[in-house]
Design a protein around this motif. Structure first.
Motif, PDB file in Angstrom:
ATOM      1  N   GLN A  23       0.812  -1.210   0.000  1.00 39.89           N
ATOM      2  CA  GLN A  23       0.000   0.000   0.000  1.00 39.89           C
ATOM      3  C   GLN A  23       0.851   1.269   0.000  1.00 39.89           C
ATOM      4  O   GLN A  23       0.371   2.339  -0.332  1.00 39.89           O
ATOM      5  N   ASP A  24       2.133   1.142   0.394  1.00 39.85           N
ATOM      6  CA  ASP A  24       2.975   2.321   0.442  1.00 39.85           C
ATOM      7  C   ASP A  24       4.068   2.319  -0.624  1.00 39.85           C
ATOM      8  O   ASP A  24       5.030   3.074  -0.539  1.00 39.85           O
ATOM      9  N   GLY A  25       3.976   1.489  -1.633  1.00 37.92           N
ATOM     10  CA  GLY A  25       4.992   1.499  -2.673  1.00 37.92           C
ATOM     11  C   GLY A  25       4.910   0.302  -3.581  1.00 37.92           C
ATOM     12  O   GLY A  25       4.218  -0.676  -3.297  1.00 37.92           O
ATOM     13  N   GLY A  26       5.624   0.409  -4.729  1.00 37.51           N
ATOM     14  CA  GLY A  26       5.620  -0.674  -5.701  1.00 37.51           C
ATOM     15  C   GLY A  26       7.022  -0.963  -6.191  1.00 37.51           C
ATOM     16  O   GLY A  26       7.972  -1.000  -5.406  1.00 37.51           O
ATOM     17  N   ALA A  27       7.169  -1.144  -7.494  1.00 42.68           N
ATOM     18  CA  ALA A  27       8.459  -1.489  -8.088  1.00 42.68           C
ATOM     19  C   ALA A  27       8.768  -0.524  -9.223  1.00 42.68           C
ATOM     20  O   ALA A  27       7.875  -0.071  -9.939  1.00 42.68           O
ATOM     21  N   VAL A  28      10.060  -0.220  -9.376  1.00 37.15           N
ATOM     22  CA  VAL A  28      10.518   0.672 -10.437  1.00 37.15           C
ATOM     23  C   VAL A  28      11.554  -0.072 -11.280  1.00 37.15           C
ATOM     24  O   VAL A  28      12.475  -0.691 -10.741  1.00 37.15           O
ATOM     25  N   TYR A 122      14.543   5.019 -19.926  1.00 40.66           N
ATOM     26  CA  TYR A 122      13.200   5.379 -19.462  1.00 40.66           C
ATOM     27  C   TYR A 122      12.904   4.626 -18.171  1.00 40.66           C
ATOM     28  O   TYR A 122      13.500   3.578 -17.892  1.00 40.66           O
ATOM     29  N   LEU A 123      11.987   5.169 -17.392  1.00 39.03           N
ATOM     30  CA  LEU A 123      11.573   4.549 -16.127  1.00 39.03           C
ATOM     31  C   LEU A 123      10.191   3.945 -16.276  1.00 39.03           C
ATOM     32  O   LEU A 123       9.289   4.561 -16.866  1.00 39.03           O
ATOM     33  N   LEU A 124      10.027   2.753 -15.755  1.00 40.31           N
ATOM     34  CA  LEU A 124       8.741   2.047 -15.742  1.00 40.31           C
ATOM     35  C   LEU A 124       8.374   1.777 -14.289  1.00 40.31           C
ATOM     36  O   LEU A 124       9.151   1.143 -13.559  1.00 40.31           O
ATOM     37  N   ALA A 125       7.242   2.273 -13.831  1.00 36.79           N
ATOM     38  CA  ALA A 125       6.808   2.093 -12.443  1.00 36.79           C
ATOM     39  C   ALA A 125       5.554   1.232 -12.386  1.00 36.79           C
ATOM     40  O   ALA A 125       4.625   1.416 -13.176  1.00 36.79           O
ATOM     41  N   VAL A 126       5.564   0.300 -11.455  1.00 39.43           N
ATOM     42  CA  VAL A 126       4.393  -0.539 -11.175  1.00 39.43           C
ATOM     43  C   VAL A 126       3.873  -0.136  -9.806  1.00 39.43           C
ATOM     44  O   VAL A 126       4.616  -0.173  -8.810  1.00 39.43           O
ATOM     45  N   ALA A 127       2.622   0.257  -9.740  1.00 34.54           N
ATOM     46  CA  ALA A 127       2.044   0.729  -8.480  1.00 34.54           C
ATOM     47  C   ALA A 127       0.592   0.286  -8.397  1.00 34.54           C
ATOM     48  O   ALA A 127       0.068  -0.381  -9.304  1.00 34.54           O
ATOM     49  N   ALA A 128      -0.039   0.667  -7.301  1.00 30.22           N
ATOM     50  CA  ALA A 128      -1.471   0.414  -7.123  1.00 30.22           C
ATOM     51  C   ALA A 128      -2.247   1.661  -7.487  1.00 30.22           C
ATOM     52  O   ALA A 128      -1.757   2.787  -7.341  1.00 30.22           O
ATOM     53  N   ASN A 129      -3.454   1.475  -7.984  1.00 27.50           N
ATOM     54  CA  ASN A 129      -4.315   2.613  -8.297  1.00 27.50           C
ATOM     55  C   ASN A 129      -4.445   3.499  -7.061  1.00 27.50           C
ATOM     56  O   ASN A 129      -4.843   3.035  -5.987  1.00 27.50           O
TER      57      ASN A 129
END
Length: 605
Positions: A23-28, A122-129
């Motif tokens: 809930q407080d972060g994902g992957a970059v 380039y940066l690709l971020a995976v997160a929650a809505n």
């Protein structure tokens, strides 16, 4: 970045990645050395929890952490200015990022096509809505010149397109600090590790913070087999070890024990540091960071509504109730994505839920009624689970419960304590009870005419009665008093009549008649005592009512003896002595009896 491209130019390439979004972060990830005009395809899906995944692309002009801070600040500005948050968020995303997607795939899956506008990284971020709190594991397909990725079914080719940015992802690094106490009664405790990936290294450090505790730390596998230990001989006040996992594992435990099993027991408080992929843990001089390392005890809110009292058996010292118990807890293992069922919650009946958790190998806060006698009859039972893993267990039941706290010494003016005790079947390392505020209560129509409930309370404590290990106990206690009108009309008024009749005989001058009347009164009292015997509790000690009945019996018997003595004096020609004794006794009798009742009342209160 200086990273070599691992795929051949002009050929399609597909890479599969996986990870965890909290809930407080994902992957970059970094997409290195892209060429202008190259087209990339992305498909992102949640594989556990209730994750609603979001994919975002940006150039590398700013670190991902700064982009995230800028995004949060801009969204707050828009909301402060009066913009609807659901409008502000996509506006800010469009402003700060090159491309993004939320739900273009199946259900909540994200699917995105992106053409590089220029050469570079380039940066690709995976997160929650960001519009709701979701979490879970994800599966990410990245394709170069591979449009089949947008179906979510492309096969990986073994090429490397995206590289995890460990600095911004905080990947795999976690430190957790725990404290506790070990005593002669509780010589050990354990903590269950979260799932561990191949190559992860666990670092453990424990130290005593009070007492003479010599801590021993042991890593055990899912079957309890020891794998690694620290301070095994218990000669030091600190213990540590490290262990690298060669494969993914589940349900490993870290035990901390008070030395020594065959020697004098050490006691005291302890501090335990657990770290994944952070060797500085062994120094003991680190602070918690990242996600938790152990699963930890799940808080369970519990409450009870007592709706009926079906009976109180004074002889068997038990009582029957109809009650409703409600438990609320959150377990990520129960989380699900709403697009699986097109629903916002799932409902299970009793057997369906038991089968579900058994198939998924999920523990749930099972319980037992500690003071239950016989079977508990469940009238209704349902479990409701929300996408984020929040669960609510509802059960309405009837049961007969032991009441060993009954004390009838003041019967029928006694006040009794009743308890419904619910014990967790799992140790406190798994589930810990807390009070569900605002739920517990006593019904307005209990259906019990003899007793009136005057107060109730709930308590949470730790017990070892149901299992050999400390478990949480929830107690619902209530205090009840008797309706005394029944006993006044059925017992005390007849006793008063019998005593008055005994006293009235003193006004008769014919001592022979007095003997006849008082003897008949004694027989009446004996018959009365047989009549009310079924209404009295059979106990191993005297109650207030027992003393009153015994006193009445003795006094009635003494009146018969007294009248016989007066008749004998009259026959012996000592009529004046008999009359003189009679004049004093006619007033002494009621005074002595009133004084005796006062003494008895004082003694029992």
């Amino acid at each position: 970045m200086g990273t070599n491209r691992a795929y051949a130019q002009g050929e399609s390439a597909v890479q599969e990645l996986s990870g965890l979004v909290q809930q407080d972060g994902g992957a970059v990830y970094v997409l290195p050395d892209l060429k202008r005009g190259e087209t990339l395809y992305f498909y992102l899906s949640g594989t556990s929890g209730n994750l609603d995944p979001l994919i975002v692309l940006a150039d590398d002009s700013l670190p991902a952490s700064e982009l995230a801070e800028t995004f949060d600040a801009r969204v707050k500005e828009e909301i402060t200015a009066g913009t609807d948050p659901l409008v502000a968020i996509p506006q800010v995303v469009d402003e700060l990022f090159l491309a993004w997607d939320d739900d273009s795939g199946d259900g909540y899956d994200a699917a995105l096509e992106f053409t590089a506008p220029a050469d570079g990284d380039y940066l690709l971020a995976v997160a929650a809505n960001p519009t709701q709190e979701t979490f879970g594991d994800f599966r990410l397909l990245v394709g170069l010149d591979a449009p089949q990725v947008l179906t979510g079914k492309a096969e990986p080719t073994g090429d490397t397109i995206a590289v995890l940015d460990e600095r911004d992802s905080q990947s795999g690094v976690s430190i957790q600090e725990l404290t506790g106490t070990l005593t002669a009664e509780k010589r050990s405790t354990f903590y269950t590790l979260k799932d561990v990936e191949p190559g992860d290294t666990l670092y453990v450090f424990a130290e005593a913070t009070s007492g003479d505790l010599a801590p021993v730390v042991v890593l055990r596998d899912f079957g309890g087999k020891p794998i690694r230990s620290g301070n095994f001989l218990g000669k030091e006040s600190q213990a540590s070890f490290e262990f690298t996992f060669d494969e993914a594992v589940q349900n490993f435990e870290v035990n901390i024990e008070a030395c020594c099993e065959n020697g004098p027991v050490t006691e005291g408080d302890f501090r335990l540091l657990l770290g994944l992929n952070e060797p500085d843990v062994l120094t003991g001089a680190v602070s918690p960071t990242g996600e938790t390392v152990v699963k930890g005890a799940i808080p369970v809110k519990i409450g009870l509504k007592m709706q009926q009292i079906t009976g109180v058996d004074q002889k068997a010292e038990n009582f029957g109730v109809v009650a409703t118990v409600l438990m609320e807890w959150q377990d990520p293992a129960l989380a699900f994505s709403p697009d699986e069922c097109q629903c916002n919650f799932k409902t299970y009946g009793d057997i369906a839920f038991v089968n579900f958790v058994a198939e998924q190998d999920i523990a749930w806060p099972e319980f037992t009624l500690f003071n239950q006698q016989g079977r508990r009859f469940t009238q209704n039972q349902v479990v409701v689970i929300s996408p984020d893993g929040e669960a609510a267990y509802f059960e309405r039941f009837s049961a007969t419960l032991q009441a060993p706290d009954f004390d009838f010494r003041r019967f029928p003016f006694d006040t009794q304590q009743f308890f419904i005790r619910i014990d967790s079947l799992f140790p406190e390392e798994f589930f810990v009870y807390s009070d569900l505020e605002g739920f517990s209560e006593v019904g307005e129509q209990l259906g019990e005419e003899e007793w009136v409930v005057t107060s109730y309370e709930t308590m949470i404590n730790t017990e070892t009665a149901s299992t050999r290990q400390p478990t949480s106990r929830f107690s619902f206690g209530f205090t009840a008093e008797r309706h005394v009108s029944f006993y006044v009309t059925r017992l005390f008024i007849p006793i008063l009549v019998i005593l008055i009749v005994s006293w009235i005989t003193f006004f008769l001058k014919d001592y022979g008649k007095r003997v006849d009347v008082s003897a008949g009164n004694l027989l009446l009292f004996i018959a009365f005592n047989f009549t009310i015997s079924n209404d009295l509790p059979r106990l191993g000690y005297l109650t207030f009512m027992d003393v009153v009945l015994i006193s009445t019996f003795v006094v009635t018997g003494l009146v018969v003896i007294f009248n016989v003595i007066l008749k004998r004096l009259e026959i012996a020609g000592k009529i004046e002595l008999a009359q003189r004794i009679d004049r004093y006794t006619i007033w002494i009798y009621p005074l002595v009896y009133v004084a005796a009742i006062a003494i008895v009342t004082f003694f029992f209160t």
